[in-house]
Design an enzyme around this catalytic site. Structure first.
Site, PDB file in Angstrom:
ATOM      1  N   ASN A 133      47.663  76.903 108.440  1.00 15.69           N
ATOM      2  CA  ASN A 133      46.315  76.914 109.014  1.00 15.69           C
ATOM      3  C   ASN A 133      46.263  75.966 110.211  1.00 15.69           C
ATOM      4  O   ASN A 133      46.866  74.882 110.203  1.00 15.69           O
ATOM      5  CB  ASN A 133      45.251  76.586 107.964  1.00 15.69           C
ATOM      6  CG  ASN A 133      45.460  75.281 107.240  1.00 15.69           C
ATOM      7  OD1 ASN A 133      46.592  74.867 107.007  1.00 15.69           O
ATOM      8  ND2 ASN A 133      44.388  74.619 106.882  1.00 15.69           N
TER       9      ASN A 133
ATOM     10  N   GLU B  14      43.347  74.362 112.557  1.00 18.43           N
ATOM     11  CA  GLU B  14      41.894  74.206 112.676  1.00 18.43           C
ATOM     12  C   GLU B  14      41.490  73.915 114.112  1.00 18.43           C
ATOM     13  O   GLU B  14      42.322  73.658 114.989  1.00 18.43           O
ATOM     14  CB  GLU B  14      41.434  73.102 111.722  1.00 18.43           C
ATOM     15  CG  GLU B  14      41.747  73.481 110.278  1.00 18.43           C
ATOM     16  CD  GLU B  14      41.150  72.565 109.245  1.00 18.43           C
ATOM     17  OE1 GLU B  14      40.777  71.417 109.580  1.00 18.43           O
ATOM     18  OE2 GLU B  14      41.053  73.000 108.082  1.00 18.43           O
TER      19      GLU B  14
ATOM     20  N   CYS C 262      43.554  80.840 109.457  1.00 17.13           N
ATOM     21  CA  CYS C 262      44.178  80.592 108.148  1.00 17.13           C
ATOM     22  C   CYS C 262      45.692  80.806 108.224  1.00 17.13           C
ATOM     23  O   CYS C 262      46.189  81.552 109.081  1.00 17.13           O
ATOM     24  CB  CYS C 262      43.619  81.537 107.101  1.00 17.13           C
ATOM     25  SG  CYS C 262      41.942  81.189 106.579  1.00 17.13           S
TER      26      CYS C 262
ATOM     27  N   GLU D 217      47.558  82.537 106.253  1.00 20.08           N
ATOM     28  CA  GLU D 217      47.972  83.921 105.986  1.00 20.08           C
ATOM     29  C   GLU D 217      47.905  84.768 107.262  1.00 20.08           C
ATOM     30  O   GLU D 217      48.821  85.529 107.587  1.00 20.08           O
ATOM     31  CB  GLU D 217      47.064  84.562 104.936  1.00 20.08           C
ATOM     32  CG  GLU D 217      47.118  83.893 103.581  1.00 20.08           C
ATOM     33  CD  GLU D 217      46.089  82.796 103.417  1.00 20.08           C
ATOM     34  OE1 GLU D 217      45.899  82.003 104.353  1.00 20.08           O
ATOM     35  OE2 GLU D 217      45.490  82.734 102.337  1.00 20.08           O
TER      36      GLU D 217
ATOM     37  N   CYS E 217      41.548  83.960 101.533  1.00 17.95           N
ATOM     38  CA  CYS E 217      40.090  84.047 101.689  1.00 17.95           C
ATOM     39  C   CYS E 217      39.713  85.498 102.027  1.00 17.95           C
ATOM     40  O   CYS E 217      40.572  86.342 102.323  1.00 17.95           O
ATOM     41  CB  CYS E 217      39.613  83.093 102.786  1.00 17.95           C
ATOM     42  SG  CYS E 217      39.883  83.703 104.458  1.00 17.95           S
TER      43      CYS E 217
ATOM     44  N   CYS F 190      40.965  86.896 105.327  1.00 19.66           N
ATOM     45  CA  CYS F 190      42.390  87.245 105.284  1.00 19.66           C
ATOM     46  C   CYS F 190      42.605  88.511 104.468  1.00 19.66           C
ATOM     47  O   CYS F 190      43.447  89.351 104.818  1.00 19.66           O
ATOM     48  CB  CYS F 190      43.210  86.087 104.714  1.00 19.66           C
ATOM     49  SG  CYS F 190      43.344  84.712 105.865  1.00 19.66           S
TER      50      CYS F 190
END
Ligand code: THU
Length: 138
Positions: A49, A51, A60, A62, A94, A97
């Site tokens: 990830n 940010e 993210c 993934e 999430c 994703c």
């Protein structure tokens, strides 16, 4: 802890942990790593990830792994996905994703979830996302 895993899954888990270490997460302090394996492609792709001060531009682990794989070898059928986080209870992808993963929908695809101790759980995609939105298959 999951046992009797294929060696390539164990290797991908270890590399996903290395990606997790590269996580840029100064806002959440929640480090995530991911690995994606495509069918018929030996190379495994990794992500962490990353940010952003805007929060909304955060990516993210993934999606980072999936998009890096697509950039390298094009869109392929997915064989498995691994998500690792430094949490007692491993975290699933999430919903955003999952929507990206639904573009590669294979109900039986394994999603391995792990923490720093090892891979702890495996789900089939259909267990996490039983009713995907995909305009091609709807
Ligand atoms: N995050 C992921 O990378 N993958 C997930 O499946 C859940 C959330 C990241 C996004 C954000 O940087 C941090 O974890 C906290 O939500």
């Amino acid at each position: 802890m999951l046992e009797n895993l294929r060696q390539d899954v164990v290797d991908a888990y270890k590399n996903a942990l290395a990606a997790l270490e590269n996580s840029y997460s100064p806002y959440s302090h929640f480090k995530v790593g991911a690995a994606v394996k495509f069918k018929g492609v030996e190379q495994v792709f990794y992500g962490c990830n990353v940010e952003n001060a805007s929060y909304g531009a955060t990516i993210c682990a993934e999606r980072n792994a999936i998009w890096s794989g697509v950039a390298a070898v094009g869109k392929q059928d997915m064989e498995y996905l691994i998500v690792v986080a430094d949490q007692k209870d491993p975290v699933p992808p999430c919903a955003l994703c999952l929507q990206v993963i639904s573009e590669f929908y294979d109900a039986e695809m394994p999603i391995y979830l792990g923490n720093l101790q090892g891979l702890q759980k495996v789900y089939k995609l259909k267990e996490i996302l039983p009713v995907p939105f995909n305009s091609f298959v709807a």
